[in-house]
Design a protein around this motif. Structure first.
Motif, PDB file in Angstrom:
ATOM      1  N   UNK A  52     -33.147 -27.794  17.310  1.00  0.00           N
ATOM      2  CA  UNK A  52     -31.746 -27.379  16.776  1.00  0.00           C
ATOM      3  C   UNK A  52     -31.934 -27.656  15.182  1.00  0.00           C
ATOM      4  N   UNK A  56     -32.251 -25.622  11.578  1.00  0.00           N
ATOM      5  CA  UNK A  56     -31.623 -25.855  10.233  1.00  0.00           C
ATOM      6  C   UNK A  56     -32.255 -26.000   9.058  1.00  0.00           C
ATOM      7  N   UNK A  59     -33.582 -22.466   7.958  1.00  0.00           N
ATOM      8  CA  UNK A  59     -32.559 -21.883   7.407  1.00  0.00           C
ATOM      9  C   UNK A  59     -32.270 -22.330   5.987  1.00  0.00           C
ATOM     10  N   UNK A  72     -32.330 -14.271   8.746  1.00  0.00           N
ATOM     11  CA  UNK A  72     -31.075 -15.442   9.180  1.00  0.00           C
ATOM     12  C   UNK A  72     -30.622 -15.208  10.548  1.00  0.00           C
ATOM     13  N   UNK A  73     -30.224 -13.920  10.650  1.00  0.00           N
ATOM     14  CA  UNK A  73     -29.837 -13.559  11.958  1.00  0.00           C
ATOM     15  C   UNK A  73     -30.551 -13.866  13.145  1.00  0.00           C
ATOM     16  N   UNK A  76     -30.478 -17.271  13.870  1.00  0.00           N
ATOM     17  CA  UNK A  76     -29.061 -17.349  14.772  1.00  0.00           C
ATOM     18  C   UNK A  76     -29.595 -17.073  16.188  1.00  0.00           C
ATOM     19  N   UNK A  79     -30.985 -19.913  17.705  1.00  0.00           N
ATOM     20  CA  UNK A  79     -30.368 -21.060  17.728  1.00  0.00           C
ATOM     21  C   UNK A  79     -29.241 -20.721  19.266  1.00  0.00           C
ATOM     22  N   UNK A  80     -28.794 -19.578  19.406  1.00  0.00           N
ATOM     23  CA  UNK A  80     -28.174 -19.183  20.647  1.00  0.00           C
ATOM     24  C   UNK A  80     -29.014 -19.633  21.809  1.00  0.00           C
ATOM     25  N   UNK A  83     -29.335 -23.205  22.396  1.00  0.00           N
ATOM     26  CA  UNK A  83     -27.999 -23.777  22.941  1.00  0.00           C
ATOM     27  C   UNK A  83     -27.735 -23.499  24.570  1.00  0.00           C
ATOM     28  N   UNK A  84     -27.883 -22.241  24.611  1.00  0.00           N
ATOM     29  CA  UNK A  84     -27.734 -21.917  26.339  1.00  0.00           C
ATOM     30  C   UNK A  84     -28.892 -22.392  27.077  1.00  0.00           C
TER      31      UNK A  84
ATOM     32  N   UNK B 287     -23.664 -23.023  14.817  1.00  0.00           N
ATOM     33  CA  UNK B 287     -24.421 -21.753  14.661  1.00  0.00           C
ATOM     34  C   UNK B 287     -23.694 -20.899  13.674  1.00  0.00           C
ATOM     35  N   UNK B 291     -24.819 -19.611  10.112  1.00  0.00           N
ATOM     36  CA  UNK B 291     -25.015 -18.252   9.697  1.00  0.00           C
ATOM     37  C   UNK B 291     -24.046 -17.854   8.455  1.00  0.00           C
TER      38      UNK B 291
END
Lengths: 597, 610
Positions: A52, A56, A59, A72-73, A76, A79-80, A83-84, B287, B291
Motif C-alpha cells: 500500500x 502511494x 502515485x 491514477x484510477x 486506485x 489499492x482496492x 485492501x480487500x 484510497x 485519488x
C-alpha cells in the motif's frame, strides 16, 4: 494478620520460556495443518499490507508531482484489491487462530481435569479448591489471550517487520540505515522490560491465587464467620490480600506504559530523522517526495506492531506464568495412583482382582497422613469372605484410615493389604474400587437429581436406583419430594437434612452392588427410627458380602461376626461381641460408657 | 412416622422469595443501565480521570502537531527559496514533540490504568463486604464456583472497561475531534469524502456488537458453569474415587468444556469480522484521499504539503477506528459482567440488622418462642412452637430425621429469617436485637463442623478476638481436644488443611465445640455435635461440658436420648411441632413417643449385655 495457610504464596522457581513453549507447542500438534494454513496466509497478508505505501509513492512521484492524471484510477483499483485481500486474509487468519486457540484450550482444560481425576485423595488435603479452579479457568483463559494476540500473530509481525526493513533498504540504503539507528535503543528497552515484567507477573498470579483460595474458603465457611461475628476480621484479611494483588499490578502497568510511550516516541523520532536527512536528500534531488512519504508510512507501519508488542509481551508473560502453573499441576504426580494394566495371570490361572475374594488381609500396616505421625502402627487383620467385621475404637484411633487404605484412597507406608495373596497395589485401581462399596463419613451430594446422586450416572447402578433406595429406607422420603427421584439436589445437598443425605449415600452404595462393603460410621446422626430402618436394609445388603464397618455405636454392630478394637493405631482386641464382653477389657469399657445407665 | 409434610425438608428447601437470577436477554440499551454503577465509581475518582484526560489531551496534541510540522517541512522542501526554516528545523521540532508526547503518554496511561486497578480493588472489597452481609439462604441458592467466577472473570472484564476502555474512548474522542478539525481546515470537501466509509463501518460494528453482547454473556455463563463443575468435582474428590466415577466425571466435564468452547467460537466468528472491517475503513479513506486528493494536487487546488498532512491525520484516525470495535466489545463484555456483579451487589439478605435496634448490650439467656412458624418454601416446616426457656436452663431437643430440630435452633441466631413476634430473647424480639449482640451471646456448634485452612489454634481462637494461648488451651481441654492436639506434629500450630481435612470427624467436631466455648456465650447451642465421636469421647465431652455449662442456657439437639437425659426440659419434635415435652422422668411417665424410643434404646442395650 497473616494466617500463613496453604494458600500463601507458591511462587515457583525460574521460568524456562523455551521449555514451556516447547511443551506447549506439543498441544498444537493435532492442529498442525490448521496452524500451517495460518502460517501460509501470513506472507500474502504481509505483502498486501506492505504494497500500500509503495503504491502511494508511485502515485505521488509518477502522477501527482508530475501532474499526470492518467493511470491514477488504475492505481486506485490496485489499492482496492490490496485492501480487500488484506481484509480477507486477516479474517481467515483471526478466525483460524481463534479456532485453534479454543481447541487447544479445550484440550488443555480436559487434560488438567483428567489429571486431577487421577490424583490420589491425599492430593486434595494439600491443594485448596480455589487454586485448582483458577488453574482450570483463569490460567487457561490467559492462554486464550495468547492465541488472540500472541505467538502466530507475532510471527506475522516479524514477517511484516522484515519486509519493511527489506523494502526500505531497497528504496534508499543510506536513509534506511540512518533511520534504523534508533533500533538498538528499542532492543535494549525491550530486554530490560522483559526482565522486569517476568518477575512482576509471577507475583501477580500467585497473589491472585491466594486471593481466590481465601475467597473460596470464606464462602464455604460463611455461616461460621457470621455466627462468630468475625466479618470485620475476615474483611481485614481479605483487604490485605486484595491490596497485595492490586499492589503487584501497579508496577506492571507503569512498566507497560513506559514501554508503550518509548516505542511511540522512538517512532516519531524516526519520522523526525527522515524529515531531517530525507529533506536534505530531496533538496539535492537524491530522493523523491513519494519516497519520503512512503518512508514515513513504512516507519509508522514498522512501529505499530512494536507498539503493541508491549501488550503482546504482557500477554505472553502472563501466558508463560500460567503455563508454568498449568504444567506444574500436570507434573504433580507424587503417588503412583494405579497400575493401569493388570498383571499377568497368577499361579491359580486367575488374574488378580477377578473372581470371588476369599480373604482380605492387612499385614503389619503402617500409615501416616504426614511425616511420621503414624495413625496406624503395625495393624494386622484378616477378613474372610462373607464375614462382617466391625471396627471399634476411639475417634482418631485409625478406624477410618483402615477403610481408606482398603479402597486405596491412600497407600500404606509399610506393610501390605492383599486380596488372596495379591497385593491390592497390583490390582488395577478401577477393578479394586468397583468391588468395594464405600459409605463415607460425610455423605457428599452432587448438584443433580436424587437419581443421579444414587447412580452417579452409572448405567448399571441406574437400573437399581429405586430398589436400592427401598433397601435402605430412603424410598419413602424420596417419593414425597415434589419430583420424586428427579428432585434436584442443590449444592452439597443443602436442601436435604443430614439424615436424608446419609440415606442417599447408603442407597448409592447399594446401587453399585459391591462385593465388599465399607461403612464408615455410617449410622451417625440418624434417629433411632431411621437407624432401625437402615439397619434392616443393611442386613439384607451385607448378606453374602464381605463387610468392614466402622462403628462408634455398638448397637449397629451387634450382627458383626467379629469385632476389632483399634486403639491408637493398634489392634487391641478381637473377637465376637460376647467374647469381648467376657474379656472385660477395652471393648467392655467402651460398651459400658455408652449404655451405662 | 409415616409420610408427613416434614419429610419434604428438601423439596421446598430454601426457595425464599427473591428475584430470579435469570436475567432477560441483554440488549445494547441495557448496557447503559448496567454501567450506571460504574459511572458512580468514576465520579468518585473524577479528579484522577480528569487528570488522565488532560494528560491524554497533552500527549495527543503533540501527536497531532507532527503531521502539521510535516506539511510545513514538505512545503519548505517544495519551495526551498520561500521557506522560512530549513528541514532540520522542522525535524527538530518533530523530535521535540515526540519526546513530550512520550513523556506525557506515560502519565496518561499510568493515571488511568492505575485508577482502574483501584476501582477493581474497591469493587472487590464491596463485593466481599456484601457477601459477608448476605444470609445463609443466599449461599444455599448460589453456587460457590459461580460466585468465585464473578470475583475473577467478571471483575477482570469490568476493570478492562474502566481502564483500557475509558482510556481508548477518551483517546478516540480527542483524536477524532482534533484530526477532523485539522482535516477540515486543510480541505473541507476532501474531509467529507475521506470519512464516508467510517459511519458505514461503525454501523456494521454496532450490529455486530449487539449479538456480541449476547454471545459474551453466554460465554460468561458457560465459564461459570465450568468453574462450578470443577469446584464440585474437587470437593467430592473422595466420593468420585471411591465410586470410580473419574471417567464419568471427565465425560461430564468434556460436555461442559465443549459448551464453553462452542460459546467462545460463537464470539470468535464475530470478532474475526471486526478487525478487517475496521481496518478497511481506514484504508478506503486513504484510497479516497489518494485519488481525489491526488487529482487536486495535480489541479493545483491542494498543496503537496497539505496532501501529506491530510494523509497523516487520516492515518491517525485508523487506529482509534480499529480500536473502536474492540472498545465496543469491551463495553459489551463489561456490561454483561457488571450485570452479574450487580446481581451480587443488589442481592438483599432477608436477615438484616434491625432498623430500630433495641437498646440491649448483653443477653442473659432467656429464650421464648411464641407460636413460632417457619418454612423454607410454601409449606410450613415448623409450626405452633411456644415455649419459655429461663436463663440457665438445659433444654434437649429430640425427634426423627427432618422433624425440624436443626431448623428450630438455627432460627435463634437468625441463620434463617424469623418473622416478627415469634422469638424473644430476654423479652426482646430477636429481630430487634442487633445481629452482633445476638450472635455474640450465642455459641453455636453446627451439625457439620467447618474449619478454616489455618492452624488448629487459629481455628479454636476464632471464637474470640485476640484469644490468648491459655484461653485456647482451656477451650480445647473443655472440648476434650487437648490430648489430640498434643499428638499433632506442631501442636496448636498444626495446619488443618482445607475444611480441616487432615483431622478426623470427631476432632473437627471437638474443635468446633472448643471454638464455641471460647466465645463464652450466654446461650450454648449444640446441634447434634457428637455425631462423629465414639462413646468414650462422647462421655468425655459431655463430662467436661457439664462443668462448663454453669448458668448458661444450653440447647442440645440429639437423637441419642442418653445425651439429653440430664436436661431440665426435653422437647420431642415431630413434623415441625412439639409433640411431647418435660423432663426425662416426666416423659417416661407420660409413656408416649419419647418413652417408646427410650425403651427401644434400653432394650437393645439389655440384649447386648445379655
Amino acid at each position: 494478620m497473616h494466617y500463613g495457610g496453604i494458600y500463601e504464596d507458591e511462587i515457583v522457581g525460574k521460568a524456562y520460556d523455551r521449555r514451556l513453549m516447547g511443551r506447549f507447542v506439543g498441544y498444537l500438534r493435532p492442529y498442525r495443518w490448521l496452524v500451517a494454513v495460518t502460517l501460509i496466509l501470513l506472507p500474502p497478508m504481509a505483502a498486501a499490507r506492505l504494497a500500500q505505501p509503495y503504491l502511494l509513492k508511485i502515485a505521488i512521484d509518477n502522477h501527482i508531482v508530475k501532474g499526470e492524471m492518467e493511470g491514477l484510477p488504475l492505481l486506485a483499483g490496485w489499492f482496492i484489491l490490496l485492501i480487500l485481500a488484506e481484509s480477507l486474509f486477516t479474517y481467515a487468519q483471526v478466525w483460524l487462530l481463534q479456532y485453534v486457540g479454543q481447541k487447544v484450550m479445550f484440550d488443555l482444560r480436559l487434560a488438567l481435569f483428567s489429571h486431577v481425576q487421577r490424583m490420589p485423595a491425599s492430593f486434595f488435603d494439600r491443594t485448596p479448591t480455589g487454586s485448582l479452579v483458577t488453574r482450570l479457568t483463569s490460567d487457561v483463559e490467559v492462554l486464550g489471550e495468547m492465541f488472540a494476540a500472541g505467538i502466530i500473530t507475532i510471527v506475522g509481525d516479524i514477517m511484516v517487520l522484515a519486509g519493511i526493513i527489506g523494502i526500505m533498504l531497497w528504496m534508499n540504503l543510506k536513509l534506511s540505515l540512518i533511520t534504523f539507528s534508533v533500533l538498538p535503543l528499542l532492543v535494549w528497552v525491550a530486554f530490560t522490560f522483559r526482565r522486569r515484567m517476568r518477575e512482576a507477573f509471577r507475583q501477580v498470579r500467585a497473589r491472585l491465587a491466594n486471593l481466590n483460595a481465601f475467597l473460596a474458603e470464606s464462602i464455604g465457611g460463611m455461616a461460621v464467620v457470621q455466627l462468630f461475628n468475625r466479618q470485620a476480621r475476615e474483611r481485614e484479611e481479605f483487604t490485605r490480600l486484595n491490596a497485595a494483588y492490586r499492589d503487584a499490578n501497579l508496577p506492571v502497568i507503569s512498566w507497560d506504559a513506559a514501554l508503550y510511550a518509548l516505542v511511540e516516541t522512538l517512532s516519531s523520532i524516526a519520522v523526525g530523522i527522515i524529515v531531517w536527512y530525507g529533506g536534505g536528500e530531496i533538496l539535492q534531488g537524491a530522493l523523491t517526495f513519494g519516497a519520503l512519504v512512503a518512508f514515513i508510512q513504512y516507519i509508522e507501519k514498522f512501529f505499530s506492531p512494536i507498539r503493541d508488542l508491549s501488550a503482546k509481551y504482557s500477554v505472553m508473560q502472563g501466558a508463560m506464568a500460567a503455563l508454568e502453573r498449568i504444567f506444574n499441576l500436570l507434573d504433580n504426580d507424587h503417588l503412583p495412583s494405579s497400575k493401569e494394566s493388570p498383571l499377568p495371570s497368577g499361579e491359580g490361572g486367575r488374574r488378580p482382582g477377578e473372581g470371588p475374594i476369599e480373604r482380605i488381609q492387612f499385614r503389619d500396616v503402617w500409615f501416616a497422613y504426614s511425616g511420621d505421625d503414624y495413625v496406624l502402627k503395625g495393624f494386622d487383620l484378616t477378613i474372610r469372605r462373607g464375614e462382617t467385621v466391625a471396627l471399634v475404637g476411639e475417634t482418631g484411633g485409625g478406624k477410618t484410615t483402615v477403610t481408606r487404605l482398603l479402597s486405596r484412597l491412600y497407600d500404606t507406608q509399610r506393610g501390605s493389604i492383599s486380596f488372596d495373596d495379591t497385593d491390592i497395589r497390583d490390582i488395577p485401581l478401577k477393578t479394586l474400587r468397583a468391588r468395594i462399596g464405600v459409605v463415607l463419613q460425610d455423605p457428599y451430594l452432587f448438584t443433580g437429581s436424587i437419581e443421579f446422586n444414587i447412580s452417579l450416572g452409572d448405567e448399571n447402578a441406574r437400573r437399581r436406583v429405586e430398589e436400592a433406595a427401598r433397601i435402605v429406607g430412603a424410598d419413602r422420603f424420596i417419593r414425597q419430594l415434589p419430583n420424586s427421584y428427579r428432585e434436584e439436589v442443590r449444592e452439597r445437598g443443602v436442601n436435604l437434612s443430614a439424615g436424608e443425605r446419609q440415606l442417599i449415600s447408603f442407597a448409592r452404595a447399594v446401587a453399585f452392588d459391591p462385593e465388599i462393603l465399607v461403612l464408615d460410621e455410617a449410622t451417625a446422626s440418624i434417629d433411632t427410627a431411621s437407624e432401625r430402618l437402615i439397619q434392616e436394609g443393611l442386613r439384607g445388603l451385607m448378606a453374602g458380602r464381605t463387610s468392614l464397618v466402622v462403628a462408634h455405636r455398638l448397637s449397629t454392630i451387634q450382627d458383626a461376626d467379629r469385632i476389632v478394637v483399634i486403639h491408637r493405631g493398634e489392634k487391641m482386641e478381637e473377637g465376637s461381641h460376647q467374647e469381648l464382653l467376657a474379656k472385660r477389657g477395652l471393648y467392655y469399657r467402651l460398651y459400658q460408657l455408652q449404655f451405662r445407665d | 412416622m409415616p409420610g408427613k409434610d416434614f419429610d419434604r425438608a428438601g423439596s421446598n428447601g430454601l426457595q425464599l422469595d427473591v428475584p430470579s437470577h435469570k436475567q432477560a436477554n441483554g440488549h445494547t440499551e441495557r448496557t447503559i443501565s448496567e454501567l450506571a454503577r460504574l459511572y458512580s465509581y468514576m465520579r468518585s475518582r473524577r479528579g484522577t480521570y480528569l487528570l488522565g484526560g488532560l494528560f491524554l489531551l497533552g500527549t495527543n496534541s503533540c501527536a497531532l502537531l507532527i503531521p502539521w510540522l510535516m506539511k510545513l517541512a514538505v512545503e519548505g522542501l517544495q519551495f526551498p527559496l520561500k521557506a522560512p526554516h530549513s528541514p532540520a528545523y522542522y525535524a527538530l521540532l518533530i523530535i521535540a514533540a515526540a519526546l513530550l508526547q512520550g513523556t506525557i503518554r506515560i502519565f496518561s496511561r499510568t493515571t488511568l490504568l492505575h485508577a482502574a486497578r483501584r476501582i477493581e480493588f474497591q469493587l472487590r472489597e464491596e463485593l466481599y463486604a456484601k457477601l459477608l452481609a448476605l444470609d445463609l439462604p443466599y449461599f444455599s441458592r448460589e453456587r460457590t464456583g459461580d460466585i468465585l467466577s464473578r470475583f475473577t472473570n467478571d471483575l477482570t472484564n469490568v476493570r478492562m472497561l474502566m481502564g483500557f476502555g475509558v482510556l481508548n474512548v477518551i483517546n478516540t474522542v480527542i483524536i477524532y475531534v482534533a484530526a477532523l478539525f485539522l482535516m477540515v481546515r486543510l480541505s473541507p470537501s476532501l474531509t467529507a469524502f475521506a470519512i464516508i466509509p467510517f459511519p458505514l463501518m461503525i454501523l456494521i460494528v454496532k450490529r455486530l456488537s449487539a449479538s456480541m453482547f449476547r454471545r459474551s454473556k453466554r460465554a460468561q455463563e458457560e465459564l461459570a458453569r465450568l468453574s462450578s463443575h470443577v469446584e464440585e468435582n474437587v470437593s467430592a474428590a473422595t466420593v468420585v474415587r471411591a465410586y470410580c466415577r473419574e471417567d464419568a466425571q471427565i465425560e461430564e466435564f468434556r460436555e461442559v468444556n465443549g459448551r464453553y468452547l462452542e460459546s467462545n467460537m460463537g464470539m470468535a466468528r464475530l470478532r474475526g469480522w471486526m478487525i478487517p472491517v475496521m481496518a478497511s475503513a481506514g484504508a478506503f479513506g486513504t484510497l479516497i484521499v489518494l485519488f481525489l486528493g491526488g487529482s487536486r494536487v495535480i489541479a493545483g487546488t491542494l498543496t503537496l504539503g497539505d496532501f501529506v498532512a491530510f494523509n497523516g491525520y487520516l492515518a491517525m484516525l485508523i487506529w482509534p477506528t480499529i480500536v473502536m470495535g474492540w472498545i465496543l466489545n469491551l463495553m459489551q463484555r463489561g456490561a454483561a459482567s457488571m450485570s452479574r456483579l450487580n446481581h451480587v451487589l443488589d442481592a438483599s439478605g432477608t436477615v438484616t440488622d434491625p432498623a430500630e435496634p433495641a437498646p440491649v448490650e448483653r443477653l442473659r439467656g432467656e429464650i421464648e418462642f411464641r407460636n413460632l412458624a417457619f418454612s423454607y418454601g410454601e409449606e410450613p416446616f415448623l409450626a405452633d412452637i411456644s415455649l419459655a426457656i429461663r436463663p440457665g436452663m438445659k433444654v434437649g431437643i429430640a425427634g426423627p430425621v427432618g422433624s425440624g430440630k436443626s431448623s428450630l435452633v438455627r432460627l435463634i441466631p437468625r441463620l434463617y429469617p424469623v418473622a416478627d413476634g415469634q422469638i424473644f430473647l430476654d423479652g426482646i424480639d430477636v429481630n430487634r436485637i442487633p445481629l452482633v449482640t445476638l450472635r455474640n451471646a450465642i455459641g453455636f456448634v453446627p451439625q457439620e463442623s467447618f474449619l478454616f485452612s489455618r492452624s488448629i489454634g487459629d481455628n479454636i481462637g476464632y471464637g474470640k478476638e485476640g484469644a490468648g494461648a491459655g484461653e485456647i488451651a482451656t477451650a480445647a481441654r473443655l472440648a476434650s481436644l487437648e490430648n489430640d492436639v498434643h499428638r499433632f506434629p506442631d501442636g496448636y500450630d498444626t495446619l488443618v488443611g482445607e475444611r480441616g481435612v487432615t483431622l478426623s470427624g470427631g476432632q473437627k467436631q471437638r474443635a468446633a465445640i472448643a471454638r464455641a466455648l471460647l466465645k463464652d456465650p450466654a446461650i450454648l447451642i449444640l446441634d447434634d455435635p457428637l455425631s462423629a465421636v465414639d462413646a468414650r469421647t462422647e462421655e468425655e465431652i459431655l463430662g467436661s461440658l457439664a462443668g462448663y455449662y454453669g448458668d448458661r442456657t444450653v440447647l442440645i439437639v440429639s437423637h441419642r436420648l442418653s445425651a439429653l437425659r440430664e436436661c431440665d426440659l426435653i422437647l420431642v419434635l415431630e413434623a415441625g411441632r412439639v409433640v411431647e415435652q418435660g423432663s426425662h422422668d416426666d416423659l417416661l411417665a407420660m409413656d408416649g413417643r419419647y418413652a417408646a424410643t427410650w425403651r427401644e434404646q434400653q432394650l437393645r442395650a439389655e440384649i447386648e449385655t445379655f
